[in-house]
Design a protein around this motif. Sequence first.
Motif, short mmCIF file in Angstrom:
data_model
loop_
_atom_site.label_atom_id
_atom_site.label_comp_id
_atom_site.label_asym_id
_atom_site.label_seq_id
_atom_site.Cartn_x
_atom_site.Cartn_y
_atom_site.Cartn_z
N GLU A 208 -14.85 5.21 -3.55
CA GLU A 208 -13.96 4.55 -4.49
C GLU A 208 -14.69 3.39 -5.17
O GLU A 208 -15.27 2.54 -4.50
N VAL A 209 -14.66 3.35 -6.48
CA VAL A 209 -15.29 2.29 -7.26
C VAL A 209 -14.19 1.51 -7.97
O VAL A 209 -13.46 2.06 -8.80
N TRP A 210 -14.04 0.21 -7.64
CA TRP A 210 -13.00 -0.62 -8.27
C TRP A 210 -13.37 -0.92 -9.72
O TRP A 210 -14.51 -1.24 -10.02
N THR A 211 -12.39 -0.78 -10.60
CA THR A 211 -12.61 -1.14 -11.99
C THR A 211 -11.52 -2.11 -12.45
O THR A 211 -10.36 -2.02 -12.01
N TRP A 212 -11.89 -3.04 -13.32
CA TRP A 212 -10.95 -4.03 -13.85
C TRP A 212 -10.28 -3.53 -15.13
O TRP A 212 -9.43 -4.22 -15.69
N ASP A 213 -10.63 -2.36 -15.58
CA ASP A 213 -10.16 -1.84 -16.87
C ASP A 213 -8.74 -1.29 -16.74
O ASP A 213 -8.52 -0.08 -16.78
N LYS A 214 -7.74 -2.20 -16.62
CA LYS A 214 -6.36 -1.77 -16.37
C LYS A 214 -5.38 -2.79 -16.96
O LYS A 214 -5.74 -3.93 -17.23
N TRP A 215 -4.13 -2.34 -17.10
CA TRP A 215 -3.00 -3.24 -17.31
C TRP A 215 -2.57 -3.81 -15.97
O TRP A 215 -2.76 -3.17 -14.93
N TYR A 216 -1.96 -4.99 -15.99
CA TYR A 216 -1.48 -5.60 -14.75
C TYR A 216 -0.28 -6.51 -15.02
O TYR A 216 -0.06 -6.98 -16.15
N VAL A 217 0.51 -6.73 -13.97
CA VAL A 217 1.61 -7.70 -14.00
C VAL A 217 1.53 -8.49 -12.70
O VAL A 217 0.96 -8.03 -11.70
N GLY A 218 2.12 -9.71 -12.70
CA GLY A 218 2.05 -10.50 -11.49
C GLY A 218 2.96 -11.71 -11.52
O GLY A 218 3.67 -11.99 -12.49
N LEU A 219 2.92 -12.46 -10.41
CA LEU A 219 3.69 -13.69 -10.24
C LEU A 219 2.75 -14.82 -9.88
O LEU A 219 1.66 -14.59 -9.33
N ASN A 220 3.17 -16.06 -10.19
CA ASN A 220 2.35 -17.21 -9.84
C ASN A 220 3.22 -18.42 -9.56
O ASN A 220 4.40 -18.48 -9.94
N GLY A 221 2.64 -19.40 -8.91
CA GLY A 221 3.31 -20.66 -8.64
C GLY A 221 2.28 -21.76 -8.42
O GLY A 221 1.14 -21.48 -8.04
N GLY A 222 2.67 -22.99 -8.67
CA GLY A 222 1.74 -24.09 -8.47
C GLY A 222 2.36 -25.44 -8.79
O GLY A 222 3.58 -25.62 -8.68
N TYR A 223 1.52 -26.37 -9.23
CA TYR A 223 1.97 -27.73 -9.51
C TYR A 223 1.32 -28.19 -10.80
O TYR A 223 0.23 -27.72 -11.18
N SER A 224 2.02 -29.12 -11.49
CA SER A 224 1.57 -29.56 -12.80
C SER A 224 1.65 -31.08 -12.89
O SER A 224 2.60 -31.69 -12.39
N TRP A 225 0.65 -31.64 -13.57
CA TRP A 225 0.59 -33.08 -13.79
C TRP A 225 0.64 -33.33 -15.30
O TRP A 225 -0.40 -33.35 -15.98
N GLY A 226 1.86 -33.52 -15.82
CA GLY A 226 2.03 -33.78 -17.24
C GLY A 226 1.86 -35.26 -17.55
O GLY A 226 2.03 -36.13 -16.69
N ARG A 227 1.58 -35.53 -18.82
CA ARG A 227 1.39 -36.92 -19.26
C ARG A 227 2.03 -37.07 -20.64
O ARG A 227 1.74 -36.29 -21.55
N SER A 228 2.89 -38.07 -20.78
CA SER A 228 3.53 -38.37 -22.04
C SER A 228 3.18 -39.81 -22.45
O SER A 228 3.66 -40.76 -21.85
N ASP A 229 2.31 -39.95 -23.45
CA ASP A 229 1.95 -41.28 -23.97
C ASP A 229 2.97 -41.61 -25.06
O ASP A 229 2.94 -41.04 -26.16
N THR A 230 3.88 -42.52 -24.74
CA THR A 230 5.06 -42.77 -25.56
C THR A 230 5.06 -44.19 -26.11
O THR A 230 4.77 -45.15 -25.39
N SER A 231 5.39 -44.30 -27.39
CA SER A 231 5.62 -45.60 -28.01
C SER A 231 7.06 -45.67 -28.49
O SER A 231 7.61 -44.68 -28.99
N GLY A 232 7.71 -46.84 -28.33
CA GLY A 232 9.11 -46.99 -28.72
C GLY A 232 9.34 -48.34 -29.40
O GLY A 232 8.78 -49.36 -29.00
N THR A 233 10.19 -48.34 -30.43
CA THR A 233 10.46 -49.54 -31.22
C THR A 233 11.94 -49.62 -31.55
O THR A 233 12.55 -48.61 -31.94
N PHE A 234 12.54 -50.82 -31.41
CA PHE A 234 13.93 -51.04 -31.79
C PHE A 234 14.00 -51.58 -33.22
O PHE A 234 13.23 -52.46 -33.61
N TYR A 235 14.97 -51.03 -33.99
CA TYR A 235 15.18 -51.46 -35.37
C TYR A 235 16.65 -51.81 -35.59
O TYR A 235 17.54 -51.32 -34.87
N ASN A 236 16.91 -52.66 -36.59
CA ASN A 236 18.25 -52.84 -37.12
C ASN A 236 18.56 -51.62 -37.98
O ASN A 236 17.90 -51.40 -38.99
#
Length: 283
Positions: free
Chosen positions: A37-65
């Motif tokens: 048997e010779v493994w080949t990567w030449d195929k369609w595939y489906v799968g599941l995944n899970g993990g963790y994420s480190w998002g970053r929001s650089d936010t500026s805010g200003t109050f106006y009349n």
Amino acid sequence: MKASALNFLAMAAFSAIAVSPALAADLPVKAPPPVVEVWTWDKWYVGLNGGYSWGRSDTSGTFYNNNTGAQLSPTQNTTLHLDGGVFGGQIGKNWQNGKWVFGIEADGQWSGEKGSALFTCVTPNAAFGTLCNPITGGPGLGVSPTTTFNQEIEWFATFRGRVGGLVTPTALLYVTGGLAVAGINTSGVISGFNAIQAPTSVAWGNDSTNWGWVIGAGLEARLGGNWTGKIEGLYMDLGSVSGAPVLATSNPPLRFGYTSDITDVVVRAGVNYHFGGPVVAKY
């Protein structure tokens, strides 16, 4: 005489028939060719995944009349850490050429990434004109208007190309990149005081679908049968979101203008099922 000759010939034929199987058993039997048997990567595939994420929001805010457009307070800058777990699935197709593998992949993710901050309308000097809260007494005395600020990456998806090289016939090291899209929710509550010094507030919210780009790298290897396991890291730039919620009942009417530049780092592991069996080679 003739009868004796016939008897002799019959006995000889019978002896030959009896001996033939024994002689055949002594002949060497050619073994069938081995099957590999010779493994080949030449195929369609489906799968599941899970993990963790480190998002970053650089936010500026200003109050106006909100009536005059005058800036009531200096622009404030903060960084929200939109951290949380991610879970989702992927679908893709690979093409193999020798030790090189080329592919496309799309994935969709649920995200629990969220963070929050507080912005306060303060007037440090007369340069900003009208005060944030021009109250001389009552419950508003010395109290500055504020807004809470909550942000969440609710979901994201990526559409990527993959290029990799085989470390072994069943282990693939790859780089990946393409487009990213995410659903971003921003919300909060603006609080202040009205003209008769009574507290007033309003909840606000904004949903945005942002397109951006993604790059990353990973390692995928065969686990057995048609299953592979992978671990990968992604960096996403999701562009910016902005808004300007208003507290019309405050004195003066307040408008809070904000802009957030959002990026994300994701580390996840997953499994894929590849359709079609291995190539059978006979030698």
